[in-house]
Design an enzyme around this catalytic site. Structure first.
Site, PDB file in Angstrom:
ATOM      1  N   GLN A 171      -7.446 -16.044  -9.165  1.00 36.55           N
ATOM      2  CA  GLN A 171      -8.221 -15.343 -10.017  1.00 36.55           C
ATOM      3  C   GLN A 171      -7.802 -16.004 -11.585  1.00 36.55           C
ATOM      4  O   GLN A 171      -6.609 -16.092 -11.695  1.00 36.55           O
ATOM      5  CB  GLN A 171      -7.928 -13.866 -10.064  1.00 36.55           C
ATOM      6  N   ASP A 208     -14.567 -20.591  -4.648  1.00 33.86           N
ATOM      7  CA  ASP A 208     -14.998 -20.538  -6.065  1.00 33.86           C
ATOM      8  C   ASP A 208     -15.911 -21.694  -6.509  1.00 33.86           C
ATOM      9  O   ASP A 208     -16.653 -21.737  -7.457  1.00 33.86           O
ATOM     10  CB  ASP A 208     -13.677 -20.567  -7.090  1.00 33.86           C
ATOM     11  N   LYS A 264     -13.067  -7.523  -5.070  1.00 34.55           N
ATOM     12  CA  LYS A 264     -13.423  -8.598  -4.204  1.00 34.55           C
ATOM     13  C   LYS A 264     -12.643  -7.969  -2.568  1.00 34.55           C
ATOM     14  O   LYS A 264     -13.349  -8.518  -1.631  1.00 34.55           O
ATOM     15  CB  LYS A 264     -12.664  -9.870  -4.632  1.00 34.55           C
TER      16      LYS A 264
HETATM   17  N1  GUN Z   1     -12.176 -15.064 -13.445  1.00 34.14           N
HETATM   18  C1  GUN Z   1     -13.550 -14.644 -13.917  1.00 34.14           C
HETATM   19  N2  GUN Z   1     -14.685 -15.149 -13.218  1.00 34.14           N
HETATM   20  C2  GUN Z   1     -14.072 -15.662 -12.278  1.00 34.14           C
HETATM   21  C3  GUN Z   1     -14.475 -16.425 -10.944  1.00 34.14           C
HETATM   22  O1  GUN Z   1     -15.604 -16.537 -10.562  1.00 34.14           O
HETATM   23  N3  GUN Z   1     -13.449 -17.052 -10.158  1.00 34.14           N
HETATM   24  C4  GUN Z   1     -12.021 -16.822 -10.268  1.00 34.14           C
HETATM   25  N4  GUN Z   1     -11.415 -17.375  -9.596  1.00 34.14           N
HETATM   26  N5  GUN Z   1     -11.546 -16.169 -11.651  1.00 34.14           N
HETATM   27  C5  GUN Z   1     -12.484 -15.790 -12.152  1.00 34.14           C
END
Ligand code: GUN
Length: 284
Positions: A97, A120, A53
């Site tokens: 996350q 998100d 990311k």
């Molecule tokens: N963990 C796995 N996929 C995601 C996601 O799309 N966003 C976040 N914040 N954590 C994750």
């Protein structure tokens, strides 16, 4: 032979558009869109996702920061870190996350990120907007799937769309986006009876269960479009999806590979949401 849906190529195209928009944004405002990602603990998969990311943010010209906190971080400490970011005007998007350590309430954390910084789209208010069909932010993985379908000129309207998996992150919003696109939607889960009978009805089959090779050729209709959201490691440690590619691919008309299908689109949609958050904040 199915068409291989090249998520890497489509993601690169969309990221090119985002990069151009970001340059225009920086020129107009004198600062870059900012995303801060918080990771708690040392889950190796999460560490890879977070690193990717940050790299993607840098590539399109965002200001990005990763806050890595130890496993022992308390919920109170995490909420305090989030609160500081909520009040920092140079941070347009906040992403925590998941999964979080067990002693921290995911619900409390997701509620602490206000809807306008919730890139998100996990906050209940944003989820509600998605339900109504009036949204600024879409959850990244389902949005990425819709973008892949659009790029491949696959229109869900009037089609039997079957989603396997009912998570808040993928399955439920995926069903909603396909419904908004006028698909006839069925969401399957662990209690679904005769799963193969349902999946065999699908013109568009989206699979997000987190089990390697879960969908096999006998569960797929001839000519179906198959979208594999899974990201698993097989016995040899190799990355693989929820779809048994070898038996499904010959029956499908189009299919996403793993890796290189949905994965690259997920981060691309996070970039899109962050840019939207910055543009909306700048327009205020
Ligand atoms: N963990 C796995 N996929 C995601 C996601 O799309 N966003 C976040 N914040 N954590 C994750």
């Amino acid at each position: 032979m199915a068409v291989l849906i090249d998520g890497k190529k489509i993601a690169a195209e969309v990221r090119g558009e985002i990069m151009a928009e970001t340059q225009a944004f920086i020129k107009a405002n004198g600062y870059a869109p900012g995303l801060t990602v918080i990771i708690v603990g040392e889950n190796p998969a999460s560490q890879v996702y977070v690193r990717n990311k940050k790299k993607a943010c840098e590539e399109v010209g965002f200001a990005s920061e990763v806050i890595a906190l130890p496993e022992s971080t308390t919920e109170e400490e995490l909420l305090a870190r989030i609160d500081a970011l909520v009040h920092n005007d140079s941070v347009h998007g906040i992403l925590v996350q998941l999964p979080l350590p067990k002693h921290i309430s995911e619900d409390a954390v997701l509620r602490a990120i206000p809807p306008h910084k919730d890139v998100d789209a996990f906050h209940a208010e944003n989820v509600g907007h998605i339900m109504i069909g009036d949204f600024d932010y879409l959850p990244c993985t389902p949005a990425g799937v819709m973008e892949l379908l659009k790029h491949e000129n696959i229109d869900p309207a009037g089609k039997e769309c079957v989603v396997v998996g009912r998570s808040n992150i993928v399955g439920k919003p995926m069903g909603m986006l396909l419904l908004h696109a006028n698909g006839t939607v069925t969401i399957c889960h662990s209690r679904t009876k005769n799963l193969a009978e349902v999946t065999r009805r699908a013109d568009i089959l989206v699979v997000a269960v987190g089990r390697a090779g879960f969908i096999t050729g006998d569960m797929v209709k001839e000519g179906a479009v198959v979208i594999d959201v899974g990201m698993n490691r097989n016995a040899e440690g190799k990355l693989c999806g929820d779809v048994d590619f070898a038996s499904v691919e010959p029956k499908a008309s189009a299919i996403t590979p793993v890796p290189g299908g949905v994965g690259p689109m997920t981060i691309t949609m996070l970039l899109r949401n962050t840019l939207t958050a910055a543009q909306k904040a700048a327009a205020k």
